[in-house]
Scaffold this active site. Structure first.
Site, PDB file in Angstrom:
ATOM      1  N   LYS A 229       0.761  -1.193   0.076  1.00 37.63           N
ATOM      2  CA  LYS A 229      -0.049  -0.028  -0.046  1.00 37.63           C
ATOM      3  C   LYS A 229       0.779   1.247   0.124  1.00 37.63           C
ATOM      4  CE  LYS A 229      -3.522  -0.092  -0.361  1.00 37.63           C
ATOM      5  NZ  LYS A 229      -4.757  -0.725  -1.384  1.00 37.63           N
TER       6      LYS A 229
HETATM    7  N1  PMP Z   1      -2.877  -7.667   1.272  1.00 38.75           N
HETATM    8  C1  PMP Z   1      -2.967  -6.642   2.157  1.00 38.75           C
HETATM    9  C2  PMP Z   1      -2.261  -7.171   3.339  1.00 38.75           C
HETATM   10  C3  PMP Z   1      -3.402  -5.612   2.019  1.00 38.75           C
HETATM   11  O1  PMP Z   1      -3.371  -4.773   3.117  1.00 38.75           O
HETATM   12  C4  PMP Z   1      -3.935  -5.183   0.784  1.00 38.75           C
HETATM   13  C5  PMP Z   1      -4.699  -3.728   0.690  1.00 38.75           C
HETATM   14  N2  PMP Z   1      -6.062  -3.776   1.295  1.00 38.75           N
HETATM   15  C6  PMP Z   1      -4.008  -6.204  -0.308  1.00 38.75           C
HETATM   16  C7  PMP Z   1      -3.445  -7.512  -0.034  1.00 38.75           C
HETATM   17  C8  PMP Z   1      -4.537  -5.944  -1.585  1.00 38.75           C
HETATM   18  O2  PMP Z   1      -4.144  -4.790  -2.319  1.00 38.75           O
HETATM   19  P1  PMP Z   1      -5.049  -3.964  -3.213  1.00 38.75           P
HETATM   20  O3  PMP Z   1      -5.973  -3.174  -2.407  1.00 38.75           O
HETATM   21  O4  PMP Z   1      -4.272  -3.260  -3.933  1.00 38.75           O
HETATM   22  O5  PMP Z   1      -6.071  -4.968  -3.918  1.00 38.75           O
END
Ligand code: PMP
Length: 333
Positions: A43
């Protein structure tokens, strides 16, 4: 090479060959080490992209406040970007998230508001609470990671091209879960632009509606999951139109089993969403010709989950087995 500040250190993460896994599968599985970003997760890229875009269009002025509702990692990243650039941060977190993430936010000096974990349709949901706080706070900017496509664009401009460069274009498939959809949509777009035939696959946790949406156009969640940061029950602007070829899904038992397997056999200590991503990548790799290359995302580090999936008592109480063979985790091919 010297980089400029926190923001300069975001991205350009290593692409790690999971050697033992690749050997056992006879296919190369590579993990993009997003847990090595300066804020410790994938993130960081979205937070930097969102704040850069807000500054560029004048939505954030000097001394302003960044407000966000987040499962944790986006808040952590935004709080650090805010500190670097002289903004305040207010982060609204649902109370079902790991203690470690909330403690980190407090350590960074963010104004943390913990709210009950309720459905999106409830006005008390963290997403709506964050929007309301932003509306009521002078000089506030609502990051809105779900609908703000600066999130997806950050991955299209950095994560995707880095994977292409690091593999020298030798990539057959990309597999990832979605939380906002920013990572998978951005990376898939960047890769498909470079070579349309690269297979792009969503690996969904149970309880998310995207698996059915991608495969048959129906927004229908089935089952449930405790994995943090992934799974969506509505269509977000960041996921909408993502060039994803198909969706598969994996269980929490598989994801948590894989996270334990990764630290034991690869020395790679990551959280449950990374475990799920690697299960997805391995599943897709087994269906491709020998020596194919599949890339996935290692989203955040395992230390964020020491009180949960890396705690023996929590594992026992939730009926998860710690040591499992690869075959037990992945099932028969
Ligand atoms: N894994 C974790 C631990 C996350 O915090 C996030 C973000 N919400 C993601 C995966 C997925 O990423 P994205 O928001 O880009 O789909």
């Amino acid at each position: 090479m010297v980089v400029s500040g926190f923001s300069g250190a975001v991205g350009n993460t290593p692409l790690i060959e999971l050697r033992q896994l690749s050997r056992e599968l006879g296919r190369r599985v590579l993990g993009k080490a997003e847990f090595l970003n300066p804020g410790g997760s994938v993130k960081d890229r979205a937070a930097k992209g969102i704040v850069d875009a807000a500054e560029a269009r004048g939505a954030l002025q000097s001394g302003g406040t960044i407000v966000e509702g987040t499962a944790g990692n986006t808040g952590i990243a935004l709080a650090l970007v805010a500190n670097e650039r002289g903004y305040k941060s207010v982060i609204v977190v649902p109370d079902d998230q790991s203690r470690e993430k909330i403690d980190l936010l407090r350590a960074y000096g963010s104004d943390v508001r913990v709210v009950p974990a309720v459905a999106f349709t409830n006005p008390e949901n963290y997403y709506h609470v964050a929007r309301q706080i932003a509306e009521e706070t002078p000089g506030a900017f609502w990051a809105n990671q779900f609908e703000n496509i600066a999130n997806r664009r950050a991955h299209e401009a950095t994560t995707g091209p880095e994977i292409w460069e690091q593999t020298g274009g030798r990539i057959d498939a990309f597999v990832a879960a979605a939380g906002t959809g920013g990572t998978i949509a951005g990376v898939a777009s960047a890769l498909k632009t470079r070579r349309e035939s690269i297979l792009t696959v969503l690996c969904d946790p149970m309880g998310s509606a995207l698996y059915n949406y991608v495969n048959n156009g129906e927004f229908k969640p089935e089952g449930e999951s405790d994995l943090e940061g992934i799974g969506i029950k509505r269509l977000t602007a960041n996921f909408e139109g993502a060039p994803v070829d198909r969706a598969i899904r994996a269980t929490d038992t598989q994801a948590i089993g894989m996270a334990h397997w990764l630290v034991e056999h690869e020395g790679i200590f990551v959280g449950g969403s990374s475990g799920l991503n690697v299960v997805g990548a391995a599943t897709i790799a087994r269906g491709l010709p020998a020596s194919s290359t599949v890339v996935t995302i290692l989203c955040d580090g395992g230390a964020r989950y020491l009180s949960r999936m890396f705690n023996d008592v929590w594992m026992r109480e939730n009926n998860f087995a710690k040591r499992q063979t690869l075959t037990a985790i992945l099932g028969s091919p």
